[in-house]
Design an enzyme around this catalytic site. Structure first.
Site: not given
Length: 236
Positions: A32, A35
């Site tokens: 991600c 993230c």
């Protein structure tokens, strides 16, 4: 700076720990991109709190139990918990100003800090002062009620406990207040409970004393469940 939490350690590292300090859960995955952008920001901001807020990280790919518990549909997902309950959160990468506002909102206020200090002192004057700041503070009420029971001032103790929702702890202290000098000195309640069981159907006072003794024994006592079943059978 943070703790990697798994399905197996979630209870201890998040739920239990959040009783003492706000815990921020960063739900993420290695693939991600947002993230990876958010991670260093939230680590930096929480590190600045000097332990007043704790950060834990959860790899959602490796911990499906936690993912289900938070109903994760998109990441990064950030959730803050206090006393085992979610209190705030956000979805998606955020800039440092927004993250800082989020974390600052978790820090205790001056009044909360003062309350915690008074409750930690634990004497009657401090606990009464805590209730002047927050009349419904559950920790202060339970602590003061127990002190009052020790002094024989059971009526005031019961009045205080009536202010707050019933819990296992409030029931225990209320039982001590009602039993007074009749509270057993040891945990050997069998003789009293057996004698009271003969009277519980038609004697309200005996029934209340029986229930109060069970509260003092506690749910962890292996005898409690049996005595509760015996009470139900006798009443119905």
């Amino acid at each position: 700076m943070y703790v990697d939490v798994t399905d197996d350690t979630f209870q201890a590292e998040v739920i239990d720990r959040s009783a003492a300090v706000p815990v921020v859960v960063d739900l993420w995955a290695p693939w991600c991109g947002p993230c990876r952008t958010l991670g260093p920001i939230i680590e930096k901001v929480i590190d600045e709190t000097d332990g007043q807020v704790v950060l834990v990280k959860v790899n959602v790919d490796e911990n499906p139990g936690i993912s289900r518990a938070f109903q994760v549909q998109s990441i990064p997902l950030v959730v803050a918990l206090k006393d085992g309950q979610p209190v705030d959160g956000f979805l998606g990468a955020q800039g440092e100003p927004a993250v800082r506002d989020f974390v600052l909102g978790l820090l205790p206020t001056e009044q909360e800090t003062a309350l915690d200090a008074l409750i930690a002192q634990g004497d009657e004057a401090s606990l009464r002062q805590a209730l002047e700041l927050e009349a419904g503070n559950e920790k202060a009420i339970v602590a003061l009620a127990e002190l009052l029971v020790d002094k024989g001032e059971s009526e005031e103790a019961l009045g205080l406990l009536a202010r707050i929702p019933e819990t296992a702890e409030t029931r225990r202290v209320a039982a001590l207040a009602r039993l007074g000098d009749d509270a057993p000195a040891t945990d050997d309640f069998d003789e009293k409970l057996t004698a009271l069981l003969e009277r519980v159907k038609d004697d309200d006072a005996a029934r209340q004393e029986y229930v109060d003794l069970l509260e003092l024994m506690g749910a962890d006592d292996p005898r409690t469940a049996g005595y509760r079943k015996a009470l139900t059978a006798r009443l119905f």
